[in-house]
Each structure stands twice: as structure tokens, then as C-alpha cells.
Design an enzyme around this catalytic site. Structure first.
Site, PDB file in Angstrom:
ATOM      1  N   SER A 187       3.080   7.349 -61.367  1.00 54.06           N
ATOM      2  CA  SER A 187       2.973   7.734 -62.777  1.00 54.06           C
ATOM      3  C   SER A 187       4.147   7.149 -63.545  1.00 54.06           C
ATOM      4  O   SER A 187       5.306   7.501 -63.294  1.00 54.06           O
ATOM      5  CB  SER A 187       2.997   9.253 -62.913  1.00 54.06           C
ATOM      6  OG  SER A 187       3.266   9.590 -64.264  1.00 54.06           O
ATOM      7  N   HIS A 198      -0.807   5.028 -62.801  1.00 51.43           N
ATOM      8  CA  HIS A 198      -1.238   6.255 -63.470  1.00 51.43           C
ATOM      9  C   HIS A 198      -0.530   6.314 -64.823  1.00 51.43           C
ATOM     10  O   HIS A 198       0.701   6.330 -64.894  1.00 51.43           O
ATOM     11  CB  HIS A 198      -0.885   7.458 -62.594  1.00 51.43           C
ATOM     12  CG  HIS A 198      -1.357   8.767 -63.135  1.00 51.43           C
ATOM     13  ND1 HIS A 198      -2.644   9.215 -62.974  1.00 51.43           N
ATOM     14  CD2 HIS A 198      -0.707   9.728 -63.842  1.00 51.43           C
ATOM     15  CE1 HIS A 198      -2.777  10.404 -63.543  1.00 51.43           C
ATOM     16  NE2 HIS A 198      -1.606  10.734 -64.087  1.00 51.43           N
ATOM     17  N   ASP A 239      -0.002   8.287 -68.230  1.00 47.19           N
ATOM     18  CA  ASP A 239      -0.136   9.624 -68.815  1.00 47.19           C
ATOM     19  C   ASP A 239      -0.123   9.562 -70.334  1.00 47.19           C
ATOM     20  O   ASP A 239       0.885   9.215 -70.941  1.00 47.19           O
ATOM     21  CB  ASP A 239       1.010  10.521 -68.321  1.00 47.19           C
ATOM     22  CG  ASP A 239       0.807  10.951 -66.881  1.00 47.19           C
ATOM     23  OD1 ASP A 239      -0.258  11.500 -66.575  1.00 47.19           O
ATOM     24  OD2 ASP A 239       1.721  10.722 -66.061  1.00 47.19           O
ATOM     25  N   MET A 263      -0.363  11.719 -73.682  1.00 49.91           N
ATOM     26  CA  MET A 263      -0.212  13.097 -74.187  1.00 49.91           C
ATOM     27  C   MET A 263      -0.110  13.076 -75.702  1.00 49.91           C
ATOM     28  O   MET A 263       0.593  12.239 -76.266  1.00 49.91           O
ATOM     29  CB  MET A 263       1.069  13.717 -73.617  1.00 49.91           C
ATOM     30  CG  MET A 263       1.170  13.677 -72.104  1.00 49.91           C
ATOM     31  SD  MET A 263       2.617  14.594 -71.558  1.00 49.91           S
ATOM     32  CE  MET A 263       2.665  14.129 -69.820  1.00 49.91           C
ATOM     33  N   HIS A 314      -4.761   8.953 -67.702  1.00 53.12           N
ATOM     34  CA  HIS A 314      -4.904  10.408 -67.655  1.00 53.12           C
ATOM     35  C   HIS A 314      -4.749  10.929 -69.084  1.00 53.12           C
ATOM     36  O   HIS A 314      -3.633  11.006 -69.602  1.00 53.12           O
ATOM     37  CB  HIS A 314      -3.840  10.974 -66.703  1.00 53.12           C
ATOM     38  CG  HIS A 314      -3.853  12.456 -66.595  1.00 53.12           C
ATOM     39  ND1 HIS A 314      -2.820  13.157 -65.995  1.00 53.12           N
ATOM     40  CD2 HIS A 314      -4.762  13.382 -66.990  1.00 53.12           C
ATOM     41  CE1 HIS A 314      -3.106  14.457 -66.042  1.00 53.12           C
ATOM     42  NE2 HIS A 314      -4.266  14.614 -66.645  1.00 53.12           N
ATOM     43  N   MET A 333      -4.406  13.422 -71.548  1.00 49.25           N
ATOM     44  CA  MET A 333      -4.058  14.815 -71.847  1.00 49.25           C
ATOM     45  C   MET A 333      -4.079  14.966 -73.369  1.00 49.25           C
ATOM     46  O   MET A 333      -3.046  15.139 -74.021  1.00 49.25           O
ATOM     47  CB  MET A 333      -2.696  15.147 -71.241  1.00 49.25           C
ATOM     48  CG  MET A 333      -2.757  15.281 -69.722  1.00 49.25           C
ATOM     49  SD  MET A 333      -1.136  15.240 -68.949  1.00 49.25           S
ATOM     50  CE  MET A 333      -0.910  13.474 -68.817  1.00 49.25           C
ATOM     51  N   MET A 338      -5.182  19.076 -61.048  1.00 48.37           N
ATOM     52  CA  MET A 338      -3.767  19.172 -61.431  1.00 48.37           C
ATOM     53  C   MET A 338      -3.039  20.147 -60.512  1.00 48.37           C
ATOM     54  O   MET A 338      -3.500  21.277 -60.315  1.00 48.37           O
ATOM     55  CB  MET A 338      -3.628  19.655 -62.884  1.00 48.37           C
ATOM     56  CG  MET A 338      -4.049  18.648 -63.944  1.00 48.37           C
ATOM     57  SD  MET A 338      -3.215  17.037 -63.846  1.00 48.37           S
ATOM     58  CE  MET A 338      -1.487  17.513 -64.098  1.00 48.37           C
ATOM     59  N   PHE A 342       4.580  17.579 -68.285  1.00 51.43           N
ATOM     60  CA  PHE A 342       5.903  17.050 -67.930  1.00 51.43           C
ATOM     61  C   PHE A 342       5.950  16.571 -66.486  1.00 51.43           C
ATOM     62  O   PHE A 342       5.264  17.133 -65.627  1.00 51.43           O
ATOM     63  CB  PHE A 342       6.977  18.134 -68.135  1.00 51.43           C
ATOM     64  CG  PHE A 342       7.022  18.635 -69.552  1.00 51.43           C
ATOM     65  CD1 PHE A 342       7.790  17.978 -70.514  1.00 51.43           C
ATOM     66  CD2 PHE A 342       6.267  19.740 -69.937  1.00 51.43           C
ATOM     67  CE1 PHE A 342       7.801  18.421 -71.839  1.00 51.43           C
ATOM     68  CE2 PHE A 342       6.264  20.186 -71.265  1.00 51.43           C
ATOM     69  CZ  PHE A 342       7.046  19.531 -72.208  1.00 51.43           C
ATOM     70  N   ASP A 389      -2.228  15.467 -58.861  1.00 55.67           N
ATOM     71  CA  ASP A 389      -1.201  15.028 -59.801  1.00 55.67           C
ATOM     72  C   ASP A 389      -0.265  16.180 -60.119  1.00 55.67           C
ATOM     73  O   ASP A 389      -0.703  17.217 -60.618  1.00 55.67           O
ATOM     74  CB  ASP A 389      -1.903  14.524 -61.076  1.00 55.67           C
ATOM     75  CG  ASP A 389      -0.937  14.009 -62.134  1.00 55.67           C
ATOM     76  OD1 ASP A 389       0.259  13.823 -61.833  1.00 55.67           O
ATOM     77  OD2 ASP A 389      -1.406  13.780 -63.269  1.00 55.67           O
TER      78      ASP A 389
END
Ligand code: DX5
Ligand code: ZN
Length: 245
Positions: free
Chosen positions: A9, A34, A36, A38, A75, A77, A167, A173, A201
């Protein structure tokens, strides 16, 4: 089970050197990246969006086949996953993994458009597949694995996810403690679906990988464990060996 896939990640990478961090971790033996995403609404943190993905994509060779080396595992979010599917396709995302909890939003397919129509996981998966990406569905710790059965049992292939993400921390975080309490979800999925890509993850490291691998996970995300290591290549190797053994 499907093959072991190690997906560092980049949330834990140096954002000022993101391109180098991406090519570097691939050189150290990573399979996927990966990524992320957000939005500060779905989770209490923000990262970056499609423009940054567009800029880092050329630093990693595109996969030669589905699930191949170099897959960008995004991913999402975010509160409105349907809204960003096209932008992420254009940016070079290969696997668009949205959260079940956000999949019923009324968001339109385009950032600028408005919509009052509710979407659904199967509709979203069909839309992602229609654009030529793999589709993943993620669930947070508080979400029951039972919401997934109906989605996985759908006889319409285009509406079935290619990957499920369980998850093992509350999303938002890096560097949080692994929640072993989530592993029965992985086991339940693996028993029913021997060939499904099951990703874990959050809090994965040399200390927690054996539990996750025993439960049946084959796609392993690791942020702080990889980017915080003196020898990231060694960590990637150890994670892979634990899944393969
Ligand atoms: C957390 C993110 C993770 C995070 C994992 O919300 O989804 O991908 O980067 O970081 P570690 O491996 O440090 O728990
Ligand atoms: Zn993640």
C-alpha cells in the site's frame, strides 16, 4: 486457492517521491500496487484522486493479463464510488474496489452530473466490468460477511465481483493494529469460494500474516510493514512464503 499476491500500500510511501516509490516496490518483488483513495467523507482522512494515479501509472508496467504483475488495485474509500469509475479507468486503474457500505449512494456516473437514482453493488460491478476493469467489493469490520452471499451467488457473471476485500482495521489510516476478529469472514468466504481472490488489508506484517494466510486470504496488502522496513524486499518475500506454505 488462487496464487499469493502481495500488494504494498503506497499510503505508507513518501508522497513527495511517489513515482519512485511505486517502481521501487515493484522492483522489490511486489505483484500489485494497492492505491488507497480517501475522500474525507467515507473515512476521516484524505489522500489523492485520479490525477495523481494518472501521474504514477507510467512508473509501473501495465499488467499483461487480468490480475497480473503491475495491477493497480484501487481501494476506493469514498462516499460516491460510481462517480469516479470512468476517471479511474482513464487514470490506469485495473481493479476498482469499492466499499459495500457506499454502494447504495445516489451518485451519478460523471463527477459533474447529478442523480437521484440509487445504485447497488451489482449495478456498480456491471458498470466497472463494462469499462474493462476488474471489480472488487470491500467490507469494513462492522459489516457482516452475510451481505456478500447474495452478491456472490448472482448467476449474472458481469455482476459478480472478482475480488472481496475484508478490512482488518477500520479504514482511514496506515499503521493500525491487525483485527484477528475479522478472519472468520475470510474463512467463511474461502470455504464457499475456493477460487475467489480474497484480499486482507490493515495491520498485515510478518507477525500477523500466518493467521491471515491460514484463514484463506491470498491477496495481502501491507503498507507500514513494507515501506517502514529496512529491507522491503525481504518483507515481501516473507509475506509471499507465508501465503504459499
Ligand atoms: C487503511 C488502508 C490500508 C493501509 C494499510 O485504511 O486501506 O491499505 O494503507 O496500512 P498498514 O499495512 O500499515 O496497516
Ligand atoms: Zn487499502
Amino acid at each position: 486457492s488462487p496464487p499469493a499476491i502481495i500488494a504494498p500500500s503506497i499510503l505508507s510511501a513518501d508522497f513527495a517521491e511517489l513515482g519512485k516509490a511505486c517502481s521501487g516496490t515493484m522492483g522489490q518483488g511486489a505483484d500489485w500496487l494497492h492505491v488507497d483513495i480517501m475522500d474525507g467523507h467515507f473515512v476521516p482522512n484524505m489522500t489523492f484522486g485520479a490525477p495523481v494515479v494518472t501521474k504514477i501509472r507510467p512508473h509501473v508496467d501495465r499488467p499483461s493479463s487480468a490480475y497480473g504483475r503491475g495491477t493497480f488495485d484501487c481501494h476506493m474509500m469514498i462516499a460516491e464510488p460510481k462517480r469516479w469509475v470512468r476517471d479511474f479507468k482513464k487514470a490506469g486503474c485495473d481493479l476498482y474496489c469499492f466499499h459495500y457500505e457506499a454502494a447504495f449512494s445516489t451518485a451519478a456516473e460523471e463527477p459533474s452530473a447529478t442523480s437521484t437514482e440509487k445504485t447497488s453493488p451489482k449495478e456498480l460491478i456491471r458498470f466497472i466490468h463494462g469499462l474493462g476493469m476488474q471489480a472488487g467489493i470491500a467490507i469494513k469490520p462492522k459489516t457482516s460477511v452475510d451481505v456478500l452471499w447474495e452478491i456472490l451467488e448472482n448467476p449474472v457473471k458481469e455482476e459478480v465481483p472478482d475480488m472481496v476485500l475484508i478490512m482488518t482495521v477500520e479504514p482511514g489510516f496506515g499503521g493500525q493494529s491487525f483485527m484477528a476478529s475479522e478472519l472468520p469472514k475470510v474463512t467463511a468466504l474461502r470455504i464457499k469460494y475456493p477460487d475467489l481472490h480474497i484480499e486482507v488489508d490493515g495491520g498485515l506484517s510478518e507477525k500477523t500474516i500466518d493467521q491471515a494466510a491460514d484463514a484463506g486470504a491470498n491477496v495481502i496488502v501491507a503498507g507500514s510493514a513494507v515501506f517502514g522496513a529496512a529491507d522491503p524486499g525481504e518483507v515481501i518475500k516473507k509475506l509471499r512464503e507465508a501465503v504459499e506454505s
